[in-house]
Each structure stands twice: as structure tokens, then as C-alpha cells.
Design a protein around this motif. Sequence first.
Motif, PDB file in Angstrom:
ATOM      1  N   LEU A   1      65.482  56.084  17.308  1.00 23.74           N
ATOM      2  CA  LEU A   1      64.043  56.182  17.507  1.00 23.74           C
ATOM      3  C   LEU A   1      63.361  55.163  16.603  1.00 23.74           C
ATOM      4  CD1 LEU A   1      61.706  57.782  18.861  1.00 23.74           C
ATOM      5  CD2 LEU A   1      61.694  59.242  16.820  1.00 23.74           C
ATOM      6  N   ASN A   2      62.513  54.315  17.182  1.00 23.12           N
ATOM      7  CA  ASN A   2      61.835  53.255  16.438  1.00 23.12           C
ATOM      8  C   ASN A   2      60.324  53.501  16.417  1.00 23.12           C
ATOM      9  OD1 ASN A   2      64.175  51.076  16.283  1.00 23.12           O
ATOM     10  ND2 ASN A   2      64.163  51.885  18.366  1.00 23.12           N
ATOM     11  N   TYR A   3      59.737  53.352  15.240  1.00 30.38           N
ATOM     12  CA  TYR A   3      58.281  53.496  15.103  1.00 30.38           C
ATOM     13  C   TYR A   3      57.737  52.264  14.386  1.00 30.38           C
ATOM     14  CZ  TYR A   3      53.714  55.061  13.513  1.00 30.38           C
ATOM     15  OH  TYR A   3      52.364  55.141  13.266  1.00 30.38           O
ATOM     16  N   SER A   4      56.615  51.759  14.876  1.00 25.96           N
ATOM     17  CA  SER A   4      56.012  50.574  14.248  1.00 25.96           C
ATOM     18  C   SER A   4      54.506  50.738  14.137  1.00 25.96           C
ATOM     19  CB  SER A   4      56.324  49.317  15.067  1.00 25.96           C
ATOM     20  OG  SER A   4      55.575  49.308  16.267  1.00 25.96           O
ATOM     21  N   TRP A   5      53.943  50.001  13.202  1.00 32.65           N
ATOM     22  CA  TRP A   5      52.500  49.930  13.020  1.00 32.65           C
ATOM     23  C   TRP A   5      52.096  48.469  13.162  1.00 32.65           C
ATOM     24  CZ3 TRP A   5      48.435  53.144  12.676  1.00 32.65           C
ATOM     25  CH2 TRP A   5      47.230  52.621  12.222  1.00 32.65           C
ATOM     26  N   GLN A   6      51.224  48.193  14.134  1.00 34.15           N
ATOM     27  CA  GLN A   6      50.798  46.833  14.424  1.00 34.15           C
ATOM     28  C   GLN A   6      49.461  46.542  13.744  1.00 34.15           C
ATOM     29  OE1 GLN A   6      52.880  44.904  16.260  1.00 34.15           O
ATOM     30  NE2 GLN A   6      54.271  46.643  16.577  1.00 34.15           N
ATOM     31  N   LYS A   7      49.380  45.403  13.083  1.00 35.69           N
ATOM     32  CA  LYS A   7      48.164  45.034  12.351  1.00 35.69           C
ATOM     33  C   LYS A   7      47.838  43.568  12.606  1.00 35.69           C
ATOM     34  CE  LYS A   7      46.167  44.891   7.701  1.00 35.69           C
ATOM     35  NZ  LYS A   7      46.415  45.155   6.248  1.00 35.69           N
ATOM     36  N   GLN A   8      46.563  43.284  12.822  1.00 33.41           N
ATOM     37  CA  GLN A   8      46.115  41.914  13.019  1.00 33.41           C
ATOM     38  C   GLN A   8      46.144  41.182  11.681  1.00 33.41           C
ATOM     39  OE1 GLN A   8      45.448  41.185  16.212  1.00 33.41           O
ATOM     40  NE2 GLN A   8      45.211  38.994  15.832  1.00 33.41           N
ATOM     41  N   VAL A   9      46.848  40.061  11.635  1.00 33.25           N
ATOM     42  CA  VAL A   9      46.937  39.237  10.423  1.00 33.25           C
ATOM     43  C   VAL A   9      46.580  37.808  10.807  1.00 33.25           C
ATOM     44  CG1 VAL A   9      48.417  38.378   8.578  1.00 33.25           C
ATOM     45  CG2 VAL A   9      48.720  40.709   9.426  1.00 33.25           C
ATOM     46  N   GLY A  10      45.364  37.385  10.435  1.00 34.80           N
ATOM     47  CA  GLY A  10      44.905  36.057  10.830  1.00 34.80           C
ATOM     48  C   GLY A  10      44.816  35.962  12.340  1.00 34.80           C
ATOM     49  N   SER A  11      45.449  34.936  12.903  1.00 34.60           N
ATOM     50  CA  SER A  11      45.442  34.751  14.357  1.00 34.60           C
ATOM     51  C   SER A  11      46.649  35.392  15.030  1.00 34.60           C
ATOM     52  CB  SER A  11      45.425  33.255  14.689  1.00 34.60           C
ATOM     53  OG  SER A  11      46.564  32.615  14.128  1.00 34.60           O
ATOM     54  N   GLY A  12      47.443  36.131  14.254  1.00 36.77           N
ATOM     55  CA  GLY A  12      48.633  36.757  14.815  1.00 36.77           C
ATOM     56  C   GLY A  12      48.653  38.251  14.588  1.00 36.77           C
ATOM     57  N   LYS A  13      49.760  38.880  14.976  1.00 35.20           N
ATOM     58  CA  LYS A  13      49.930  40.320  14.837  1.00 35.20           C
ATOM     59  C   LYS A  13      51.234  40.602  14.106  1.00 35.20           C
ATOM     60  CE  LYS A  13      49.091  42.942  18.419  1.00 35.20           C
ATOM     61  NZ  LYS A  13      49.287  43.627  19.744  1.00 35.20           N
ATOM     62  N   LEU A  14      51.152  41.485  13.111  1.00 34.60           N
ATOM     63  CA  LEU A  14      52.323  41.864  12.320  1.00 34.60           C
ATOM     64  C   LEU A  14      52.706  43.294  12.625  1.00 34.60           C
ATOM     65  CD1 LEU A  14      54.410  41.330  10.037  1.00 34.60           C
ATOM     66  CD2 LEU A  14      52.677  42.177   8.421  1.00 34.60           C
ATOM     67  N   GLY A  15      53.953  43.495  13.011  1.00 36.22           N
ATOM     68  CA  GLY A  15      54.478  44.826  13.245  1.00 36.22           C
ATOM     69  C   GLY A  15      55.434  45.216  12.134  1.00 36.22           C
ATOM     70  N   SER A  16      55.183  46.362  11.499  1.00 37.35           N
ATOM     71  CA  SER A  16      56.065  46.893  10.459  1.00 37.35           C
ATOM     72  C   SER A  16      56.675  48.185  10.987  1.00 37.35           C
ATOM     73  CB  SER A  16      55.283  47.171   9.173  1.00 37.35           C
ATOM     74  OG  SER A  16      54.587  46.018   8.748  1.00 37.35           O
ATOM     75  N   GLY A  17      57.996  48.271  10.987  1.00 33.93           N
ATOM     76  CA  GLY A  17      58.619  49.409  11.628  1.00 33.93           C
ATOM     77  C   GLY A  17      59.781  50.010  10.870  1.00 33.93           C
ATOM     78  N   VAL A  18      60.091  51.250  11.216  1.00 34.48           N
ATOM     79  CA  VAL A  18      61.259  51.950  10.685  1.00 34.48           C
ATOM     80  C   VAL A  18      62.014  52.565  11.859  1.00 34.48           C
ATOM     81  CG1 VAL A  18      60.269  52.438   8.423  1.00 34.48           C
ATOM     82  CG2 VAL A  18      59.916  54.051  10.296  1.00 34.48           C
ATOM     83  N   SER A  19      63.292  52.783  11.676  1.00 35.00           N
ATOM     84  CA  SER A  19      64.105  53.396  12.715  1.00 35.00           C
ATOM     85  C   SER A  19      65.008  54.463  12.110  1.00 35.00           C
ATOM     86  CB  SER A  19      64.960  52.342  13.434  1.00 35.00           C
ATOM     87  OG  SER A  19      65.915  51.780  12.556  1.00 35.00           O
ATOM     88  N   MET A  20      65.218  55.522  12.865  1.00 33.22           N
ATOM     89  CA  MET A  20      66.121  56.590  12.467  1.00 33.22           C
ATOM     90  C   MET A  20      66.903  57.020  13.697  1.00 33.22           C
ATOM     91  SD  MET A  20      63.881  58.947   9.841  1.00 33.22           S
ATOM     92  CE  MET A  20      65.387  59.804   9.343  1.00 33.22           C
ATOM     93  N   GLY A  21      68.192  57.223  13.528  1.00 26.95           N
ATOM     94  CA  GLY A  21      68.988  57.589  14.680  1.00 26.95           C
ATOM     95  C   GLY A  21      70.301  58.230  14.297  1.00 26.95           C
ATOM     96  N   LEU A  22      71.075  58.523  15.326  1.00 28.18           N
ATOM     97  CA  LEU A  22      72.401  59.102  15.155  1.00 28.18           C
ATOM     98  C   LEU A  22      73.424  58.202  15.826  1.00 28.18           C
ATOM     99  CD1 LEU A  22      71.696  62.873  15.918  1.00 28.18           C
ATOM    100  CD2 LEU A  22      72.008  61.823  13.667  1.00 28.18           C
ATOM    101  N   MET A  23      74.584  58.070  15.193  1.00 26.33           N
ATOM    102  CA  MET A  23      75.675  57.279  15.748  1.00 26.33           C
ATOM    103  C   MET A  23      76.925  58.139  15.815  1.00 26.33           C
ATOM    104  SD  MET A  23      77.532  53.824  14.299  1.00 26.33           S
ATOM    105  CE  MET A  23      76.075  52.810  14.535  1.00 26.33           C
ATOM    106  N   ASN A  24      77.550  58.124  16.985  1.00 28.87           N
ATOM    107  CA  ASN A  24      78.824  58.815  17.175  1.00 28.87           C
ATOM    108  C   ASN A  24      79.932  57.788  17.280  1.00 28.87           C
ATOM    109  OD1 ASN A  24      80.860  59.781  19.610  1.00 28.87           O
ATOM    110  ND2 ASN A  24      80.502  61.361  18.075  1.00 28.87           N
ATOM    111  N   LYS A  25      80.946  57.936  16.467  1.00 28.63           N
ATOM    112  CA  LYS A  25      82.093  57.026  16.506  1.00 28.63           C
ATOM    113  C   LYS A  25      83.322  57.793  16.960  1.00 28.63           C
ATOM    114  CE  LYS A  25      82.563  53.803  13.492  1.00 28.63           C
ATOM    115  NZ  LYS A  25      82.600  52.610  14.393  1.00 28.63           N
TER     116      LYS A  25
END
Length: 311
Positions: free
Chosen positions: A102-126
Motif C-alpha cells: 500500500l502506497n501513500y503520497s502527499w503532493q505539494k507544488q514546489v515552484g513550477s513543479g510538483k513534489l510527491g513524498s510517499g511511504v509504503s507498507m506491505g506484506l511479502m510472502n516467500k
Amino acid sequence: MKRTILLGLLLIVSMVTRSQQDPQFSQNRFNLLTVNPGCAGASGLINAALLNRFQWIGFPGAPVTTVFNIDAALGIIGKNDGLGVSIMNDVIGYEKNVSVTLNYSWQKQVGSGKLGSGVSMGLMNKNMKPGWSGTDGSDLINLSDPAIPAKEINGIVADIGAGFYFQQSNYSLALSVKHINQPSFSYEQNGSYSIKRHYYFMGGYNIKLENEFQMTPSVFFKTDASAYQTDFNLTLTYDQRIWGGLGYRPGDAVIFQLGTELRNGVRFGYAYDLSTSPISKYNSGSHEIYLSYSFSIDKRKTHKYRSIRFL
């Protein structure tokens, strides 16, 4: 003699996969959500994508990886946040990895561009088995390596990641880290399998040419702090919908790519890797197929598809 050759080749594959535990991809520009939660919802549309990679065709136990990604700008906490889900099935030899992230991000306008800061949490089965069968049903080699369990095992661990994604009209930059917690699977009495932190960087720049053509040089770099790999790519795009490109992964492959984006939001891409590594004599290259669909459900606006610009 054939048995000796096969053992040697399998040892090469083992070394490759140990130095890079995460799956290999060639169309990384379309698969960023798999490694970087910062791009979740960055396009403002709902994006669903499926990617299938068949690596080293003809080589016994070669990797086969399937990824399904979906993300959207949902505004759950604020109007600028995005959410994404990534599901991956990766099979290589006696090992099978299934992960849901599951990925979550926060998008913010920075100058003429957009910055996304995100975190992810999940489960892995091996899932690990001490041996596997060839396409004709015959048994292949069982490696006598103490790191390989004597019988089939299963394990589930938590996995954490983080990333930043910056996009502007002419360029984009991405930086992320996966497996921050370095999850470890334990089996039998003394056996264990740990996943090292993996760091990713991507950068690309759009160069507008005449007659609706655009050229995009880009680089995709990954490392686990002990080994690294770099993809250099040059893509030529016409009318922002039809593209072809060449790539080079030093010590591994030359990459050929092509694809198209339909006006209804469907995108198709294909990549072929021509192996240049020591096992190139024993495989016919790698194939990677990409399919996606992007759309909007904003009822306040006309349901007209608008193209997403990927580097």
C-alpha cells in the motif's frame, strides 16, 4: 558435462540475484509505483497497469515477474494526497515471492513543479523449494548450498519503503528506498534469508524537437550498497503517443523499446533485452510487456481523457 555447465550457470544466476534481490525491469518509467510511493496519485488520474517480464528465455529457472499497479489522487486526508496499491509475483528457480504493498503520497507544488513524498507498507510472502522441474517434467539440479532449506518453506514479513518524486514540464527526478526494515525470513534451525535495503534513483529530461517529436534521455540507477546497476535510455516520442527507444545496462543487456498510447487512455509497451552477460549463449533474451489504462471519474468535469506525460 551438461550437468556441470548447468550447475555453473545456476551459480551465476545465484550471484546475480543475490546482488540484486528485487526484480529486474526495463520499462522502469512506466513502473515507478513498484519502487517509489512518492508517485502515487501524481498524475491526477486513476491509473491501472499490468507488466509481465520473461527474463532469459530458454534458461532453466529464469525469472518470471508479474506486477499489477493501481493509483489515484483520492484526497483521503487532504486534497493533495494520493493512494496506490502494488501487487507483485516474482518466480526465480526454487523461489517464489508474492508481495502486496500500500502506497501513500502527499503532493505539494514546489515552484513550477510538483513534489510527491510517499511511504509504503506491505506484506511479502516467500516460498522456497529445494528443487524444481524443467519444461519436460524432468528434475533439475538441487543445489547443495547450506543457505537453501532442505524442504519447502513459507514465510511472511512486513516491508516498509519511502520515496520522493518531483515532476516538471521538462524533467522529472525520483529517489526512493525499499526494504527499510530489512525483513528477514527464518527457517529450520540456523537458516535465514534477509532482504537488504535497495536504493533507487531516476532522472530524465524532455528535449522538444520539430514536427511534434520529443527526445528524452534518462537514467535509472539502483543499488543495495554493495552492488549497483544502471540503465541508460534514449527515447524518441511522436505526438506524445508513439515512442521507441534504446537502452543499455552495462554488463547485462542492450534494450529495445517501443509502444503507443491510444486516445482513450490505453497504453501498450514492449521491451526486448538482448543479453550481453556471460549467460547470453544460453538464452534468447528477455521480453517485457506493459499494458495500462488511465481515466478520470471527476463528475465536475467532462469525462475527456488527457494524456499523461511519462519520461
